[in-house]
Design a protein around this motif. Structure first.
Motif, PDB file in Angstrom:
ATOM      1  N   TYR A   1       0.849  -1.090  -0.131  1.00 24.52           N
ATOM      2  CA  TYR A   1       0.056  -0.183  -0.005  1.00 24.52           C
ATOM      3  C   TYR A   1       0.810   1.330  -0.083  1.00 24.52           C
ATOM      4  CZ  TYR A   1      -3.772  -3.035   0.784  1.00 24.52           C
ATOM      5  OH  TYR A   1      -4.677  -4.230   0.772  1.00 24.52           O
ATOM      6  N   GLU A   2       2.244   1.214   0.339  1.00 23.85           N
ATOM      7  CA  GLU A   2       3.126   2.236  -0.017  1.00 23.85           C
ATOM      8  C   GLU A   2       3.186   2.907  -1.433  1.00 23.85           C
ATOM      9  OE1 GLU A   2       4.209  -0.775   0.687  1.00 23.85           O
ATOM     10  OE2 GLU A   2       5.834  -1.084  -0.462  1.00 23.85           O
ATOM     11  N   VAL A   3       2.396   1.893  -2.256  1.00 26.11           N
ATOM     12  CA  VAL A   3       2.544   2.364  -3.747  1.00 26.11           C
ATOM     13  C   VAL A   3       1.341   3.020  -4.030  1.00 26.11           C
ATOM     14  CG1 VAL A   3       2.518   1.600  -6.151  1.00 26.11           C
ATOM     15  CG2 VAL A   3       4.138   0.500  -4.368  1.00 26.11           C
ATOM     16  N   GLN A   4       1.294   4.271  -4.509  1.00 26.26           N
ATOM     17  CA  GLN A   4       0.044   5.005  -4.503  1.00 26.26           C
ATOM     18  C   GLN A   4      -1.247   4.409  -5.469  1.00 26.26           C
ATOM     19  OE1 GLN A   4       0.046   8.435  -6.804  1.00 26.26           O
ATOM     20  NE2 GLN A   4      -1.273   9.675  -5.697  1.00 26.26           N
ATOM     21  N   TYR A   5      -0.568   3.577  -6.459  1.00 26.08           N
ATOM     22  CA  TYR A   5      -1.516   3.126  -7.423  1.00 26.08           C
ATOM     23  C   TYR A   5      -2.287   1.878  -6.545  1.00 26.08           C
ATOM     24  CZ  TYR A   5      -3.931   0.768 -11.453  1.00 26.08           C
ATOM     25  OH  TYR A   5      -4.730   0.322 -12.120  1.00 26.08           O
ATOM     26  N   VAL A   6      -1.470   1.012  -5.694  1.00 22.55           N
ATOM     27  CA  VAL A   6      -2.070  -0.145  -5.099  1.00 22.55           C
ATOM     28  C   VAL A   6      -2.946   0.549  -4.051  1.00 22.55           C
ATOM     29  CG1 VAL A   6      -1.252  -2.060  -3.486  1.00 22.55           C
ATOM     30  CG2 VAL A   6       0.173  -1.478  -5.477  1.00 22.55           C
ATOM     31  N   TYR A   7      -2.560   1.400  -3.377  1.00 18.99           N
ATOM     32  CA  TYR A   7      -3.285   2.246  -2.360  1.00 18.99           C
ATOM     33  C   TYR A   7      -4.682   2.631  -2.929  1.00 18.99           C
ATOM     34  CZ  TYR A   7      -4.965   5.659   1.019  1.00 18.99           C
ATOM     35  OH  TYR A   7      -5.800   6.447   2.062  1.00 18.99           O
ATOM     36  N   ASN A   8      -4.650   3.138  -4.119  1.00 15.37           N
ATOM     37  CA  ASN A   8      -5.942   3.756  -4.621  1.00 15.37           C
ATOM     38  C   ASN A   8      -7.039   2.753  -5.100  1.00 15.37           C
ATOM     39  OD1 ASN A   8      -5.403   6.349  -4.378  1.00 15.37           O
ATOM     40  ND2 ASN A   8      -4.410   6.682  -6.084  1.00 15.37           N
ATOM     41  N   VAL A   9      -6.348   1.438  -5.607  1.00 12.97           N
ATOM     42  CA  VAL A   9      -7.562   0.682  -6.365  1.00 12.97           C
ATOM     43  C   VAL A   9      -7.580  -0.630  -5.578  1.00 12.97           C
ATOM     44  CG1 VAL A   9      -6.825   1.567  -8.422  1.00 12.97           C
ATOM     45  CG2 VAL A   9      -5.759  -0.231  -7.810  1.00 12.97           C
ATOM     46  N   THR A  10      -6.797  -0.908  -4.331  1.00 15.46           N
ATOM     47  CA  THR A  10      -7.196  -2.219  -3.883  1.00 15.46           C
ATOM     48  C   THR A  10      -7.239  -2.126  -2.400  1.00 15.46           C
ATOM     49  OG1 THR A  10      -4.717  -2.841  -3.623  1.00 15.46           O
ATOM     50  CG2 THR A  10      -5.877  -3.696  -5.316  1.00 15.46           C
ATOM     51  N   SER A  11      -7.763  -2.847  -1.690  1.00 14.04           N
ATOM     52  CA  SER A  11      -8.173  -3.008  -0.072  1.00 14.04           C
ATOM     53  C   SER A  11      -7.922  -4.365   0.289  1.00 14.04           C
ATOM     54  CB  SER A  11      -9.448  -2.261   0.403  1.00 14.04           C
ATOM     55  OG  SER A  11     -10.384  -3.235  -0.202  1.00 14.04           O
ATOM     56  N   GLN A  12      -7.615  -4.793   1.636  1.00 13.27           N
ATOM     57  CA  GLN A  12      -7.439  -6.144   2.086  1.00 13.27           C
ATOM     58  C   GLN A  12      -8.661  -7.008   1.943  1.00 13.27           C
ATOM     59  OE1 GLN A  12      -6.072  -5.721   6.074  1.00 13.27           O
ATOM     60  NE2 GLN A  12      -3.999  -5.188   5.533  1.00 13.27           N
ATOM     61  N   SER A  13      -9.680  -6.474   1.998  1.00 15.46           N
ATOM     62  CA  SER A  13     -10.937  -7.277   1.863  1.00 15.46           C
ATOM     63  C   SER A  13     -11.230  -7.795   0.418  1.00 15.46           C
ATOM     64  CB  SER A  13     -12.256  -6.656   2.663  1.00 15.46           C
ATOM     65  OG  SER A  13     -12.527  -5.178   1.543  1.00 15.46           O
ATOM     66  N   MET A  14     -10.504  -7.330  -0.527  1.00 19.25           N
ATOM     67  CA  MET A  14     -10.764  -7.957  -1.802  1.00 19.25           C
ATOM     68  C   MET A  14     -10.124  -9.114  -2.109  1.00 19.25           C
ATOM     69  SD  MET A  14     -10.069  -4.080  -3.990  1.00 19.25           S
ATOM     70  CE  MET A  14      -9.562  -4.870  -5.593  1.00 19.25           C
ATOM     71  N   PRO A  15     -11.056 -10.025  -2.878  1.00 21.22           N
ATOM     72  CA  PRO A  15     -10.412 -11.364  -3.308  1.00 21.22           C
ATOM     73  C   PRO A  15      -9.588 -11.319  -4.315  1.00 21.22           C
ATOM     74  CG  PRO A  15     -12.914 -10.663  -4.188  1.00 21.22           C
ATOM     75  CD  PRO A  15     -12.228  -9.557  -3.351  1.00 21.22           C
ATOM     76  N   LEU A  16      -8.791 -12.262  -4.507  1.00 20.38           N
ATOM     77  CA  LEU A  16      -7.608 -12.123  -5.234  1.00 20.38           C
ATOM     78  C   LEU A  16      -7.755 -11.928  -6.818  1.00 20.38           C
ATOM     79  CD1 LEU A  16      -4.561 -12.831  -5.218  1.00 20.38           C
ATOM     80  CD2 LEU A  16      -5.025 -15.191  -6.118  1.00 20.38           C
ATOM     81  N   TYR A  17      -8.802 -12.262  -7.167  1.00 23.36           N
ATOM     82  CA  TYR A  17      -9.002 -12.128  -8.676  1.00 23.36           C
ATOM     83  C   TYR A  17      -9.273 -10.626  -9.005  1.00 23.36           C
ATOM     84  CZ  TYR A  17     -13.993 -11.414  -8.791  1.00 23.36           C
ATOM     85  OH  TYR A  17     -15.389 -11.059  -8.610  1.00 23.36           O
ATOM     86  N   LEU A  18      -9.988  -9.805  -7.987  1.00 22.93           N
ATOM     87  CA  LEU A  18     -10.224  -8.471  -8.102  1.00 22.93           C
ATOM     88  C   LEU A  18      -9.016  -7.792  -7.833  1.00 22.93           C
ATOM     89  CD1 LEU A  18     -13.693  -7.771  -6.362  1.00 22.93           C
ATOM     90  CD2 LEU A  18     -12.919  -7.489  -8.839  1.00 22.93           C
TER      91      LEU A  18
END
Lengths: 183, 690, 174
Positions: free
Chosen positions: B66-83
């Protein structure tokens, strides 16, 4: 589409010129639109054009009548949750400047229904003039990007500063206005 | 680690594509084939390089950096792997990388073919592909770097940067913001890749067209070489559009599938020119006509692809689909301007070389009808284009924002689409070169009569809407004509070869894939038209507030409200889900569960309809509102959407038809090669004669 | 309907006096209408009007299907106005005055906006003329190449024929 009978004929010059003019004209418009879309809110230091606000009680207030005063223009809406954070502080600020007659407050209700807006004004006991942003003309003038946003106009009619999002405290509001009064 | 590797590869790929452009031009100018060959290798190498970049981003997404801005913006821990993986195209910078990756995949695939006889095209195809690729890469590197990280400076400020600023510390947020809930839908997972595939593969015919313009080859070689690419591009674009509609129908919860939104239109416009192109290239192949027009169409298609990307990503038009406003707008604008002007200048330069080899002989010949088909497609394009950009122009000139929406488009394009349906019925029956009313009438009267019977049946059954009657009559006409064509071919083959009917049909289609694949695609379009006419003309709706046990009626269905529950789900949603019972004529048809999902992380609500789908109609229920205590009432909106399922069936059939039409056929390929060879020698001899 | 006259004023000159008067009359007439038919407007009646109005803050979303809180408030407003006995046109006009032309599904047909209606037909007409000019030439020509209907279904014959055509053309060309 071409004309098979005159296949050897060269493309007339006017057609070439028209094609390029139309294309460049369109690109020009597109570029202009892009520039507008990207310029963001009005710039601090620029003069703010005159506008009128028709308040909920039916008065018309014009900025042209308020020359020499500091004008605070606050955009809000009853459906806007963050607006509620600053509503009480704004009213408090208005109360503190009211006597001096140096500062004028405008509450511009951005695309809202009158019933809900009046409920909101009642809920937060707002006493400064508030009115709907008819045909969204005032918000377009300031090119707001959302609510709440607040713009402070100095005594000469130039934009002094702008706040995107809600104020955190009364002090923050005063900080933006006080220096302008003493000018 | 991954960030540096990814960024490094990105920069190297960019350098590689720049090298390829210069090597190709240099090699071509100096006649040094090894430089062109080297450029070709550079282009081939971009693919593994961007694959590496893509893998780096996916690695970061999956390992929750999550220190990467893009990762922070589009994912969260609760999301399943395929998403988490598909979040690659869930945001601006990631989707640009994905675009570039597909682009390099297609460009590499093109360079792998045998170039023996088309060596003169090669450098310019490389140049066009690599210029497009380099442009996208530069956008990513300069403005939308997906590898930027959060840093906290010694002054306590939080900044976003690629490389560690002096004296700063990395900030690692505990969780990300999560993907936009609207995008967490299986349809949305495949919809963007399909659209991008369609967009990207249209670059290939354009590259060949430009190569033909630059080299001055005036035969139709470039069209023959790219026929499959065009068809594949068209298929992906069609799938993308259908999936997008399906997603809107399933997720946006407004009972429709197509809103004429600027971004939908942006994807629809290249489809229109692409479809026109698919038809008009046939005229050039068969009759040597319309060379200039085909060039215009392919240039237009490419420009509209870039224009669509620009509209979506520059913030110049606001839309539900738009990415956040971004600095890449002006660059895209410049790129559109330059590519369009250069292509136009090239076309004008070669205008006189691209003269027709033949003439049109008859008003009713297939080429004339194709010409009218192109005219109608351009008419639809004019409406859609102008409707899309008009709000922008109006705001500039009058200061007033205006909306141009469904009623405008439907009214203006309706007659044009009806005309296209009619042509779809007539054109397959007319012959190349020459047709008369007599021959056409002879071929047409049987299907025409059958379709009139259908029309009469519809009138008797009580349909009175003029638009629906006209549309359904035309669709039935096209269906009969197309099936009749299959039938005649099958009978002819059966008589000649004595094969049984089924084998005859299969062999017939196999021997002439392009033609019969085309017919299957026509049928699929007609099925979609039936779905569209059904929902547009016969949709009914009602809304009511019900208390448990109460019911409402619509189109013979009885919908009874049973209960409602509100609960939190593990993946960060609050769900309000109603249980409704559906029955028709006293027969119980089961339950529907319309719901409203509220996403805590993005504070966005989503309305998911409960849908009961049959071949005949859809019952589509939306939960509009409910009282906090479930004993009280809830408001439901119910749509009855007749025939809408045919739209999706049509979409599936379209894929099938495209595969038939585009499947490589070695035997036929050889025949075509020999024909083009003879044609090529004809052309080269005429050039040398000049 | 007694209010219609006043709503007309609302269109023409948007003065404070009229607004005041309207609200007063509306207040009175609200109670009157209720007295007249007694039933509040149904959801379907509200939606019938909301369907043709577009949400002023979202993009391209009709009011009847827009899920946001603001839209729910606008639907409530339509209900209020209906209760007050306003017609569909009056409500649309009120929305336009409040929120601008963008609430309408299409730009109103006046001034600059005519362009949106006029330009595509002109373009199409231009295309028609071009096509017509191309097609007109061939009416009196003898059929040159006729691939005919025979053997149309045999791909091999078709290929052969095509190749033949090409040869013909080549001969003609040189």
């Amino acid at each position: 589409m071409e004309n098979p009978e005159e296949t050897k004929k060269t493309l007339p010059r006017w057609a070439v010129v028209t094609a390029f003019v139309v294309l460049l004209g369109f690109l020009g418009i597109l570029g202009w639109g892009l520039k507008n879309a990207q310029q963001g809110p009005v710039k601090v230091g620029q003069p703010v054009p005159v506008f009128n606000l028709t308040t909920f009680d039916g008065q018309v207030v014009s900025t042209s009548d308020l020359k020499g005063k500091v004008i605070v223009v606050n955009f809000w809406a009853s459906w806007c949750k963050p607006c509620e954070q600053e509503a009480a502080e704004l009213e408090e600020a208005w109360q503190s400047y009211r006597e001096s007659d140096q500062v004028y407050f405008f509450g511009v209700d951005y695309v809202d229904t009158e019933t809900q807006a009046k409920k909101y004004i009642e809920k937060f006991n707002i006493t400064y003039p508030n009115g709907p942003d008819l045909r969204t003309s005032i918000s377009q003038l300031f090119r707001i990007t959302g609510v709440p946003e607040t713009y402070v106009i100095d005594k000469n009619g130039n934009l002094a500063n702008a706040k995107i999002g809600p104020y955190e405290s009364l002090a923050e509001i005063k900080q933006m206005i006080d220096p302008l009064i003493s000018e | 680690m991954l960030t540096n590797l990814g960024f490094g590869s990105l920069v190297i790929t960019f350098a590689l594509s720049l090298y390829g452009i210069f090597a190709a031009i240099y090699g071509e100018r100096k006649n040094l084939y090894r430089f062109v060959e080297s450029a070709r290798w550079a282009m081939l190498l971009t693919f593994p390089m961007i694959t590496l970049v893509t893998l780096c981003i996916i690695g970061l997404l999956v390992t929750q950096h999550y220190e990467v801005q893009y990762v922070y913006n589009v994912t969260s821990q609760s999301m399943p792997l395929y998403l988490k993986i598909t979040a690659l195209w869930g945001g601006q910078s990631g989707s640009l990388v994905f675009w570039a990756w597909l682009m390099s995949a297609f460009a590499s695939a093109v360079t792998l073919r045998k170039w023996n006889r088309d060596r003169d095209f090669l450098p310019w195809v490389i140049v066009v592909c690599l210029v497009t690729l380099a442009f996208f890469l530069s956008m990513i590197i300069l403005f939308e770097n997906p590898f930027q990280r959060f840093w906290s400076t010694s002054g306590g400020q939080q900044i976003v940067a690629m490389f560690q600023p002096a004296g700063s510390q990395l900030i690692i947020p505990a969780d990300g913001r999560g993907l936009n809930p609207l995008l967490r839908h299986p349809g949305m997972v495949i919809h963007p890749p399909m659209l991008y595939l369609g967009f990207v593969s249209f670059v290939i015919p354009f590259a060949f067209g430009i190569a033909a313009l630059i080299t001055g080859r005036k035969d139709d070689r470039w069209i023959r070489l790219t026929r499959r690419w065009t068809l594949v591009a068209w298929m992906f674009l069609s799938i993308g559009l259908v999936l997008g509609s399906r997603w809107a129908y399933d997720v946006l919860g407004w009972g429709g599938y197509w809103a004429w939104d600027p971004v939908e239109n942006a994807a629809f416009m290249p489809w229109l020119t692409g479809t026109a192109f698919l038809h008009s290239v046939m005229i050039q192949e068969k009759r040597g006509l319309f060379k200039r027009w085909n060039m215009i169409l392919v240039i237009l298609t490419y420009s509209l692809v870039i224009f669509g990307t620009f509209l979506t990503r520059s913030g110049v038009l606001s839309s539900v689909h738009a990415f956040a406003q971004s600095a890449i707008g002006p660059m895209f604008f410049a790129f559109i301007g330059i590519t369009f002007l250069v292509s136009l200048a090239l076309l004008i330069k070669r205008w006189n070389d691209l003269n027709s080899e033949g003439q049109m002989n008859s008003l009713l010949s297939r080429e004339s009808l194709f010409l009218v088909n192109n005219l109608l497609f351009m008419g639809v394009l004019a409406v859609v284009f102008w409707g899309t950009v008009f709000p922008l122009i109006s705001e500039l000139f009058t200061g007033q924002k205006v909306t141009v929406s469904a009623p405008f488009y439907e009214r203006s394009t309706g007659p044009l689409f009806a005309g296209l349906l009619l042509l779809m019925g007539i054109a397959p029956l007319s012959a190349w070169g020459h047709s008369t009313w007599k021959t056409l009438g002879k071929a047409m009267w049987k299907p025409g009569l059958l379709s009139l019977l259908v029309l009469i049946a519809m009138v008797i059954s009580g349909i009175r809407s003029f638009g629906a009657l006209l549309g359904l009559w035309l669709t039935s006409f096209v269906i009969f004509v197309t099936l009749y064509e299959f039938w005649r071919g099958m009978i002819a083959r059966h008589r000649r070869s004595g094969e049984n009917y089924f084998t005859a049909l299969i062999r017939l289609a196999a021997r002439n894939r392009r033609r019969y694949g085309g017919y299957v695609i026509h049928l699929s379009i007609v099925l979609m038209a039936i779905g569209i006419i059904g929902i547009e003309s016969f949709q009914t709706q009602t809304q009511a507030k019900l208390i448990p046990g109460e019911s409402l009626q619509l189109a013979g269905y009885t919908v009874t409200y049973e209960s409602l529950a509100e609960f939190d789900v593990q993946d960060g949603r609050n769900v309000a889900r109603a249980v409704l019972n559906v029955s028709k004529n006293g027969k119980n048809l089961g339950e529907l569960y319309p719901r409203r999902d509220y996403f805590y992380d993005s504070q966005q609500p989503m309305t998911i309809p409960g849908v009961r789908s049959t071949i005949e109609d859809d019952l589509y229920v939306i939960l509009v509102n409910w009282e906090e205590i479930s004993t009280n009432g809830a408001t439901f909106k119910v749509f009855h959407n007749p025939l809408v399922n045919w739209l999706w069936f049509g979409g599936i059939l379209l894929i099938f038809g495209s595969f038939i039409a585009a499947w490589p056929d070695p035997e036929k390929g050889l025949q075509l090669e020999s024909i083009t060879k003879s044609r090529q020698s004809a052309v080269s001899s005429s050039i040398s004669a000049d | 309907m007694s209010q219609e006259k006043f709503a007309f004023h609302l269109d023409k000159n948007f003065t404070i006096g009229t607004i005041f008067l309207i609200f007063f009359i509306l207040f009175v007439s609200t109670t009157m209408v209720f007295a007249q038919n007694g039933t509040p407007p149904t959801d379907n009646e509200v939606n019938a009007i909301a369907k043709d109005l577009y949400c002023p803050v979202c993009e391209n979303t009709p009011l009847d299907v827009c899920p946001t809180v603001a839209c729910a408030q606008w639907r409530d407003m339509i209900r209020e106005k209906l209760t007050a006995g306003w017609s569909k046109e009056q409500i649309s006009q009120y929305f336009v005055d409040q929120y601008g032309d963008r609430v309408l599904a299409e730009p109103p047909k006046r001034g600059f906006n005519w362009l949106v209606y006029v330009l595509p037909p002109i373009f199409f007409l231009g295309g028609c003329i071009l096509v017509y000019k191309n097609l007109r030439k061939f009416k009196n020509q003898k059929p040159g190449v006729d691939s005919g209907n025979m053997d149309k279904n045999d791909p091999y014959m078709q290929e052969v024929e095509e190749a033949l055509q090409l040869m013909n053309r080549k001969d003609q060309g040189n």
